[in-house]
Write a protein that holds these residues in place. Structure first.
Motif, PDB file in Angstrom:
ATOM      1  N   VAL A   8       0.857  -1.051  -0.104  1.00 14.69           N
ATOM      2  CA  VAL A   8      -0.158  -0.094   0.122  1.00 14.69           C
ATOM      3  C   VAL A   8       0.772   1.367   0.087  1.00 14.69           C
ATOM      4  N   VAL A   9       0.832   2.059  -0.929  1.00 12.20           N
ATOM      5  CA  VAL A   9       1.431   3.242  -1.035  1.00 12.20           C
ATOM      6  C   VAL A   9       0.521   4.371  -1.096  1.00 12.20           C
ATOM      7  N   PRO A  10       1.209   5.722  -0.917  1.00  8.42           N
ATOM      8  CA  PRO A  10       0.273   6.811  -0.859  1.00  8.42           C
ATOM      9  C   PRO A  10       0.089   7.492  -2.163  1.00  8.42           C
ATOM     10  N   GLY A  11       0.575   7.459  -3.343  1.00  8.20           N
ATOM     11  CA  GLY A  11       0.465   7.834  -4.581  1.00  8.20           C
ATOM     12  C   GLY A  11       0.794   6.955  -5.649  1.00  8.20           C
ATOM     13  N   GLN A  12       0.248   7.387  -6.710  1.00  8.63           N
ATOM     14  CA  GLN A  12       0.194   6.557  -8.095  1.00  8.63           C
ATOM     15  C   GLN A  12       1.773   6.668  -8.498  1.00  8.63           C
ATOM     16  N   ASP A  13       2.488   7.469  -8.691  1.00  5.35           N
ATOM     17  CA  ASP A  13       4.047   7.516  -9.161  1.00  5.35           C
ATOM     18  C   ASP A  13       4.493   6.215  -8.397  1.00  5.35           C
ATOM     19  N   LEU A  14       4.307   6.385  -7.110  1.00  3.07           N
ATOM     20  CA  LEU A  14       5.018   5.477  -6.289  1.00  3.07           C
ATOM     21  C   LEU A  14       4.526   3.866  -6.483  1.00  3.07           C
ATOM     22  N   ALA A  15       3.426   3.842  -6.637  1.00  2.00           N
ATOM     23  CA  ALA A  15       2.886   2.370  -6.909  1.00  2.00           C
ATOM     24  C   ALA A  15       3.438   1.979  -8.325  1.00  2.00           C
ATOM     25  N   ARG A  16       3.600   3.048  -9.349  1.00  2.00           N
ATOM     26  CA  ARG A  16       4.116   2.261 -10.730  1.00  2.00           C
ATOM     27  C   ARG A  16       5.555   1.869 -10.189  1.00  2.00           C
ATOM     28  N   GLN A  17       6.341   2.820  -9.879  1.00  2.00           N
ATOM     29  CA  GLN A  17       7.767   2.607  -9.452  1.00  2.00           C
ATOM     30  C   GLN A  17       7.940   1.343  -8.741  1.00  2.00           C
ATOM     31  N   LEU A  66      -7.536   0.100  -3.959  1.00  2.40           N
ATOM     32  CA  LEU A  66      -7.583  -1.168  -3.362  1.00  2.40           C
ATOM     33  C   LEU A  66      -8.901  -1.476  -2.753  1.00  2.40           C
ATOM     34  N   SER A  67      -9.399  -0.331  -2.002  1.00  2.79           N
ATOM     35  CA  SER A  67     -10.613  -0.558  -1.267  1.00  2.79           C
ATOM     36  C   SER A  67     -11.632  -0.319  -2.207  1.00  2.79           C
ATOM     37  N   GLU A  68     -11.768   0.232  -3.263  1.00  6.53           N
ATOM     38  CA  GLU A  68     -12.738   0.230  -4.081  1.00  6.53           C
ATOM     39  C   GLU A  68     -12.900  -0.962  -4.905  1.00  6.53           C
ATOM     40  N   VAL A  69     -11.800  -1.593  -5.267  1.00  4.97           N
ATOM     41  CA  VAL A  69     -12.004  -2.885  -5.985  1.00  4.97           C
ATOM     42  C   VAL A  69     -12.182  -3.888  -4.900  1.00  4.97           C
ATOM     43  N   ASN A  70     -12.030  -3.893  -3.730  1.00  2.00           N
ATOM     44  CA  ASN A  70     -12.392  -4.827  -2.678  1.00  2.00           C
ATOM     45  C   ASN A  70     -14.018  -4.534  -2.497  1.00  2.00           C
ATOM     46  N   LYS A  71     -14.252  -3.454  -2.360  1.00  2.00           N
ATOM     47  CA  LYS A  71     -15.842  -3.228  -2.225  1.00  2.00           C
ATOM     48  C   LYS A  71     -16.792  -3.686  -3.347  1.00  2.00           C
ATOM     49  N   ARG A  72     -15.996  -3.514  -4.528  1.00  2.00           N
ATOM     50  CA  ARG A  72     -16.790  -3.968  -5.579  1.00  2.00           C
ATOM     51  C   ARG A  72     -16.879  -5.571  -5.821  1.00  2.00           C
ATOM     52  N   GLY A  73     -16.281  -6.140  -4.846  1.00  2.00           N
ATOM     53  CA  GLY A  73     -16.138  -7.745  -4.692  1.00  2.00           C
ATOM     54  C   GLY A  73     -15.064  -8.479  -5.678  1.00  2.00           C
ATOM     55  N   LEU A  74     -14.198  -7.853  -6.158  1.00  2.00           N
ATOM     56  CA  LEU A  74     -13.180  -8.235  -7.487  1.00  2.00           C
ATOM     57  C   LEU A  74     -12.057  -8.720  -6.711  1.00  2.00           C
ATOM     58  N   LEU A  75     -11.882  -8.271  -5.455  1.00  5.18           N
ATOM     59  CA  LEU A  75     -10.512  -8.498  -4.678  1.00  5.18           C
ATOM     60  C   LEU A  75     -10.897  -8.773  -3.266  1.00  5.18           C
ATOM     61  N   THR A  76     -10.279  -9.870  -2.886  1.00  2.58           N
ATOM     62  CA  THR A  76     -10.286 -10.100  -1.391  1.00  2.58           C
ATOM     63  C   THR A  76      -8.936 -10.042  -0.692  1.00  2.58           C
ATOM     64  N   PHE A  77      -8.852 -10.047   0.469  1.00  7.61           N
ATOM     65  CA  PHE A  77      -7.422 -10.029   1.005  1.00  7.61           C
ATOM     66  C   PHE A  77      -7.173 -11.341   1.936  1.00  7.61           C
ATOM     67  N   ASP A  78      -8.174 -12.258   1.616  1.00  7.76           N
ATOM     68  CA  ASP A  78      -8.129 -13.544   2.485  1.00  7.76           C
ATOM     69  C   ASP A  78      -6.951 -14.312   2.257  1.00  7.76           C
ATOM     70  N   HIS A  79      -6.222 -14.256   1.196  1.00  9.30           N
ATOM     71  CA  HIS A  79      -5.032 -15.154   0.851  1.00  9.30           C
ATOM     72  C   HIS A  79      -3.520 -14.242   0.960  1.00  9.30           C
ATOM     73  N   VAL A  80      -3.723 -13.014   1.460  1.00 12.11           N
ATOM     74  CA  VAL A  80      -2.524 -12.210   1.677  1.00 12.11           C
ATOM     75  C   VAL A  80      -1.930 -12.478   2.977  1.00 12.11           C
ATOM     76  N   ASN A  81      -0.764 -12.775   2.774  1.00 14.31           N
ATOM     77  CA  ASN A  81       0.025 -13.249   4.050  1.00 14.31           C
ATOM     78  C   ASN A  81       1.166 -11.978   4.467  1.00 14.31           C
ATOM     79  N   THR A  82       1.356 -11.203   3.556  1.00 14.59           N
ATOM     80  CA  THR A  82       2.250 -10.074   3.697  1.00 14.59           C
ATOM     81  C   THR A  82       1.437  -8.682   3.319  1.00 14.59           C
ATOM     82  N   VAL A  83       1.655  -7.738   4.224  1.00 20.99           N
ATOM     83  CA  VAL A  83       1.148  -6.322   4.063  1.00 20.99           C
ATOM     84  C   VAL A  83       2.340  -5.491   4.164  1.00 20.99           C
TER      85      VAL A  83
END
Length: 104
Positions: A8-17, A66-83
Motif C-alpha cells: 500500500v502506497v500513498p501515490g500513483q507514481d510510487l505505486a508504478r515505480q 485497493l479499497s474500491e476494488v475490494n468493495k466491488r467484490g473483485l478483490l479479497t485479502f483472504d490469501h494475503v500473508n504480507t502487507v
C-alpha cells in the motif's frame, strides 16, 4: 489463490515505480508479471480486467483503489500473508487510516 502480498502506497507514481521494480526482479509466469499496480488515474475497468486475468501474486496500490476494488467484490485479502505500508508515517494518518485498516 492470490494475491499473497499487498503493498500500500500513498501515490500513483510510487505505486508504478514499486510495481516496475518488483516485476523486474521476480520471474514471470505464464500469465505475465507476478506483480501489478492498481491506482486512480488509470481506467479502473481495464485495471481490474487485467488483474482478474493475471491473478498477480503481488498487488501494489493506493488505498483508495485497493479499497474500491475490494468493495466491488473483485478483490479479497483472504490469501494475503504480507502487507507492506510504504511510507507508513503518511499511511497511518488521516485520511488514509480508514482505508488502510481493512486491508491489513
Amino acid at each position: 489463490e492470490w494475491p499473497k502480498m499487498v503493498v500500500v502506497v500513498p501515490g500513483q507514481d510510487l505505486a508504478r515505480q514499486v510495481s516496475e521494480v518488483a516485476s523486474a526482479l521476480l520471474p514471470h509466469r505464464r500469465g505475465g508479471p507476478p506483480c501489478m499496480h492498481l491506482t486512480g488515474g488509470d481506467d479502473k475497468n481495464r485495471q481490474t480486467a487485467i488483474m482478474m486475468r493475471r491473478k498477480p501474486w503481488i498487488l501494489v496500490g493506493t488505498c483508495s483503489r485497493l479499497s474500491e476494488v475490494n468493495k466491488r467484490g473483485l478483490l479479497t485479502f483472504d490469501h494475503v500473508n504480507t502487507v507492506v505500508l510504504d511510507e507508513c508515517d503518511i499511511m497511518l494518518k488521516e485520511p488514509f487510516t480508514n482505508e488502510v485498516l481493512p486491508i491489513g
